[in-house]
Design a protein around this motif. Sequence first.
Motif, short mmCIF file in Angstrom:
data_model
loop_
_atom_site.label_atom_id
_atom_site.label_comp_id
_atom_site.label_asym_id
_atom_site.label_seq_id
_atom_site.Cartn_x
_atom_site.Cartn_y
_atom_site.Cartn_z
N GLN A 110 0.83 -1.20 0.00
CA GLN A 110 0.00 0.00 0.00
C GLN A 110 0.86 1.26 0.00
O GLN A 110 0.56 2.25 -0.69
N ARG B 215 2.32 1.75 -3.49
CA ARG B 215 1.32 2.26 -4.43
C ARG B 215 1.08 3.76 -4.20
O ARG B 215 0.89 4.52 -5.15
N TYR B 216 1.08 4.16 -2.94
CA TYR B 216 0.88 5.58 -2.63
C TYR B 216 2.03 6.43 -3.17
O TYR B 216 1.82 7.52 -3.72
N TYR C 171 -6.27 1.92 7.96
CA TYR C 171 -6.23 2.98 6.96
C TYR C 171 -7.45 3.89 7.09
O TYR C 171 -7.35 5.12 6.99
N THR C 172 -8.62 3.30 7.32
CA THR C 172 -9.84 4.09 7.46
C THR C 172 -9.74 5.02 8.67
O THR C 172 -10.11 6.20 8.59
N GLY D 7 1.75 7.12 -6.74
CA GLY D 7 0.58 7.88 -7.13
C GLY D 7 -0.63 7.03 -7.47
O GLY D 7 -1.59 7.54 -8.07
N GLU D 8 -0.63 5.76 -7.10
CA GLU D 8 -1.75 4.87 -7.39
C GLU D 8 -2.71 4.82 -6.21
O GLU D 8 -2.34 5.12 -5.07
N LYS D 9 -3.94 4.43 -6.47
CA LYS D 9 -4.93 4.29 -5.42
C LYS D 9 -4.64 3.06 -4.58
O LYS D 9 -4.12 2.05 -5.10
N LYS D 10 -4.99 3.11 -3.32
CA LYS D 10 -4.76 1.96 -2.45
C LYS D 10 -5.74 0.84 -2.80
O LYS D 10 -6.86 1.10 -3.26
N LEU D 11 -5.29 -0.38 -2.58
CA LEU D 11 -6.15 -1.53 -2.83
C LEU D 11 -7.15 -1.70 -1.69
O LEU D 11 -6.82 -1.48 -0.53
N GLY D 12 -8.35 -2.11 -2.03
CA GLY D 12 -9.34 -2.42 -1.01
C GLY D 12 -9.16 -3.82 -0.48
O GLY D 12 -8.24 -4.56 -0.87
N GLU E 155 -7.13 -2.64 6.58
CA GLU E 155 -8.12 -1.76 5.96
C GLU E 155 -8.75 -0.84 7.00
O GLU E 155 -8.96 0.36 6.75
#
Length: 400
Positions: A39, A42-43, A90-91, A46-51, A87
């Motif tokens: 994660q 990816r950040y 992160y939230t 510049g990519e979105k984080k995986l769910g 997850e």
Amino acid sequence: MQRLQSFKFELMPTGEQQRNMRRFAGSCRFVFNKALALQKARYEQGEKKLGYAGLCKLLTVWRNSIDTAWLADAPVHPLQQKLKDLERAYTNFFAKRAAFPRFKKKGQQDSFRYPAPKQIKLDQANSRIFLPKLGWIRYRNSRNILGAVKNVTVSQTCGRWFISIQTEREVEQPVPQATSAIGIDVGVARFATFSDGTFLVPLNSFKRHEARLRKAQRAMSRKVKFSNNWKKAKTKIQRLHARIGNARRDYLHKATTTISKSHAMVCIEDLQVRSMSKSATGTADAPGRSVRAKSGLNKSILDQGWFEFRRQLEYKLAWTGGWLIAVPPQNTSRMCPACGHVSPSNRQTQAQFACVACGHSDHADVIGAINILARGHRVAACGEPVQSGHSVKQEPTEAI
């Protein structure tokens, strides 16, 4: 109403079961750290984080990969639960409820969770429980487990393994047996002072063991890191910390149980313990003042366990049908309950209160508890949505 409750016991595993539990905990730690590293990468790109769903697909790839095929030896559900934990972390971070998730270390909070009750078998008569890929494990049965099993968490502390069994059961809407209301002012010199004038002395669990802990930490610093003697010294420190925490929890449980059974409404201050116990060190450009004194105060505040005290009161009052009301702490120990005069001069010393307007005097903590109770009555009487067992916050008004 539905009641969720956890029952914690010490496990008595065999040698093979202990080795498997260490492997399972290590696999869960590896999955969490690998997903967290992914994660972060990816950040940075510049990519979105995986769910959670995307991480579960990667977990399947990791379990089938040659390099990490040993992950298949652990049950899959606990591994998935670690991805859920990530997850959730992160939230909470993006909601500004917690700091950014950190990598897990071996030996710190080793645990894994079974979320599927169909895979768990509980045999209370023989004090044993069946867990996937572990088989039947005996536990120290100290009380009956009530309700249907929802999930099970296995954890390790100081070389001892524990199991926490969360259950759910239907209970009748509780009706408070007591009819009284009380205000509580928490402090350091007195752990809890009540509006009726009584108080609880502080346990000071950490302070009692501080000298032994300091001696053990100095002994550990002289050992060669990761040597057998270093590991023995580390185990001794861990046991001291566990003893401190167990003593504090036992004290808080006994105190909160007595309070929740004796009173229908409990009023406390809405204290921000995290802000109150922040370090005063400051920065190189703006160094803090009285750093040593503030450090000692922070240590004393955290030794009392104010947040845990409030948390236990909240759910125990919900079980007994009572109410917990949290009121603003401003000027609770500076306002005279007799005439309503508010002034810093009313607080003569840390312990003594004497109103400069009417001359009313008492212990400052008792005055604070009386004012807390009065504010709690105003919150309950002004039509605020007071829910059973849940704290209610009210902004201060001019009349208070």
